[in-house]
Design a protein around this motif. Structure first.
Motif: not given
Length: 191
Positions: A140, A155, A169, A174, A176
């Protein structure tokens, strides 16, 4: 004559009473705001994170180091206060200590994910290890407005071949949604 004197006294009395009343005003008088005194350019603290992970059935160590870098372009907030941007190094080491991956990130690496406001007034805030998923490691990252809670989350992925992917993101995690634009970040960044 007496009526004129009385009328004259009434008129004078009305004039005196009207002069004695305070005028009401809708004006709001506020004290002048003092401009804050600017400090020397503000730097974030250095940050180090070392994490042992298991990836593709082997042991690795992820090292992340953030340092303020005076050689990078400084940003200013709305008061004119200057802030030093950061440089973040990411190293992934094999169990024998050899380096599998090493790269230095600056805000420029995330340029395709930023809007003009964050390009001009944001700094690279951080990069932290998140998880292993399949053949990729996920991290992240964020670019923020200094000393605020405003930031753009991103990300960063590193594949087992050492390829880097960077995307915004939109889910604030993370994982997504798979629909966000991705940036091919395999080229080395000029530092």
């Amino acid at each position: 004559m007496r009526k004129i004197q009385i009328l004259w006294l009434v008129v004078v009395a009305m004039m005196v009473m009207s002069c004695g009343q305070k005028k009401k005003s809708d004006d709001i008088i506020a004290p002048k705001a003092e401009q804050p005194k600017l400090q020397a350019p503000i730097k974030m603290q250095e940050y180090n994170q070392t994490t042992d992970i298991k990836w593709l059935d082997k042991n690795y160590q992820v090292e992340i180091r953030r340092v303020p870098d005076d050689s990078l372009k400084m940003v200013k907030d709305e008061t004119g206060q200057k802030f030093v941007d950061n440089r973040i190094s990411l190293r992934i080491l094999r169990a024998d200590g050899s380096v599998f991956f090493s790269r230095v990130f600056t805000k420029a690496a995330f340029d395709a994910c930023l809007d003009n406001d964050y390009r001009q007034t944001g700094i690279l805030e951080g990069l932290v290890y998140d998880k292993v998923e399949g053949t990729n490691l996920f991290f992240a990252a964020s670019v923020c407005h200094p000393q605020t809670d405003e930031y753009i989350p991103m990300v960063v992925s590193v594949s087992s071949l050492g390829e880097v992917g960077i995307r915004r993101d939109t889910d604030l995690d993370t994982y997504g949604d798979g629909n966000t634009p991705s940036v091919n970040a395999n080229e080395e960044e000029d530092i």
